[in-house]
Design an enzyme around this catalytic site. Structure first.
Site, short mmCIF file in Angstrom:
data_model
loop_
_atom_site.label_atom_id
_atom_site.label_comp_id
_atom_site.label_asym_id
_atom_site.label_seq_id
_atom_site.Cartn_x
_atom_site.Cartn_y
_atom_site.Cartn_z
N SER A 161 -24.77 -9.32 50.58
CA SER A 161 -25.13 -10.09 49.40
C SER A 161 -25.03 -9.19 48.15
CB SER A 161 -26.50 -10.72 49.59
OG SER A 161 -26.73 -11.77 48.69
N ASP A 210 -22.31 -20.68 54.00
CA ASP A 210 -22.88 -19.62 53.18
C ASP A 210 -23.04 -20.06 51.73
OD1 ASP A 210 -23.57 -17.04 52.25
OD2 ASP A 210 -22.12 -16.10 53.60
N HIS A 226 -25.81 -17.57 55.38
CA HIS A 226 -25.81 -16.30 54.65
C HIS A 226 -26.11 -15.08 55.52
CE1 HIS A 226 -25.57 -14.29 50.82
NE2 HIS A 226 -26.82 -13.85 50.84
#
Length: 300
Positions: free
Chosen positions: A109, A249, A276
């Site tokens: 991320s 995601d 995610h």
């Protein structure tokens, strides 16, 4: 046989960076350094990556400055928290552990953007790069968030926007509405794994960094990162790069594609049953995918 684990802190100016090493660090072994998301989260939700130490690759987890086991600084102003600060912290940790000449980075991320920026500077010891569930820029991220929010059940986005406009994003109603989004696009497991919950608790207990750089939620980015990205430097990344994302995601294909298009040696693995956190949602395929990649770039 489970690899041994050691913990410590690295001096970083007047502060300290907490780290954990699974396996034995040595000049002959390429270390896998795990860079968590947020910004302002902790390593906990990525703890399962320590499994790669069992195959001979030592794994380094750390908590970025501002949360977890590292120095907390709740009184620092928003302008203190910069991308450069966290790049400097990463460089400092690599030197402290003596692995700056032989390492692979895994960035998840926000951590994916951070490791991309680090890699673009062409550090001599970097052998490979894994960018997981990351957008190439926050403007791309925000455009994707608008689309995902519009597809939520009736009334949810209206509730979110009402609280965002009123500045009441700390309300229970706002948090309940964010959970609808998170269950679709952050983690589709029910219940959420304990490691994942642990990072959320840490962030809830000290949201200093997250609020300054991101904002009150994943999809309402109003902090210092809102206009930032790494698309300008991706062509400078000179190591083999594995890009990972989930079909559901919040880092949608449109946000991820620049990594694949602009990094000269990049390949993309899309996890069909994940959002995610594919390392939690599809752990067996994740271990196989990353393990195979490490065999091509890492010395063990």
């Amino acid at each position: 046989m489970t690899a041994p684990t050691t913990k410590g802190t690295a001096p970083f100016g007047e502060f300290r960076t907490w780290y954990r090493v699974t396996g034995e660090l040595s000049p002959q072994r390429t270390a896998l350094v795990v860079v968590h998301g947020g910004p302002g989260s902790t390593h906990d939700y990525l703890t399962s990556l320590s499994v790669f130490a069992d195959g001979g690759t030592p794994v380094v987890h750390y908590d970025q400055l501002g949360n977890g086991g590292s120095t907390h600084l709740p009184g620092r102003p928003a302008e203190f928290w910069t991308v450069q600060l966290f790049l400097d912290e990463l460089d400092n940790l690599l030197r402290h552990l003596g692995i700056a000449d032989n390492y692979v980075l895994f960035g998840h991320s926000w951590g994916g953007l951070l490791v991309a920026r680090h890699a673009a500077a062409a550090p001599a010891g970097l052998k490979g790069l894994i960018i997981a569930d990351a957008p190439a820029s926050y403007p791309l991220w925000l455009a994707a968030m608008a689309e995902l929010r519009a597809a939520l059940p009736a009334g949810v986005d209206d509730t979110l926007r009402r609280h965002e406009a009123a500045g009441t994003t700390d309300s229970d109603e706002y948090h309940a509405a964010t959970k609808v989004f998170y269950d679709r696009h952050l983690c589709r497991l029910d219940p959420w794994p304990r490691d994942y919950q642990a990072s959320f608790y840490e962030l809830y207990n000290d949201p200093t960094v997250y609020l300054a750089m991101n904002g009150p939620s994943e999809f309402h980015v109003i902090g210092s990162l809102k206009d930032w990205g790494v698309t300008d430097c991706l062509a400078d990344i000179a190591v083999p790069t594995l890009v990972i994302s989930g079909r559901h995601d919040e880092a949608t294909p449109a946000t991820v594609r620049p990594f694949v298009d602009l990094i000269p040696d990049a390949r993309w693995e899309l996890f069909d049953d994940s959002s995610h956190v594919p390392h939690l949602e599809e752990p067996e395929r994740f271990r196989q995918t990353v393990g195979d990649y490490l065999k091509t770039v890492a010395q063990v």
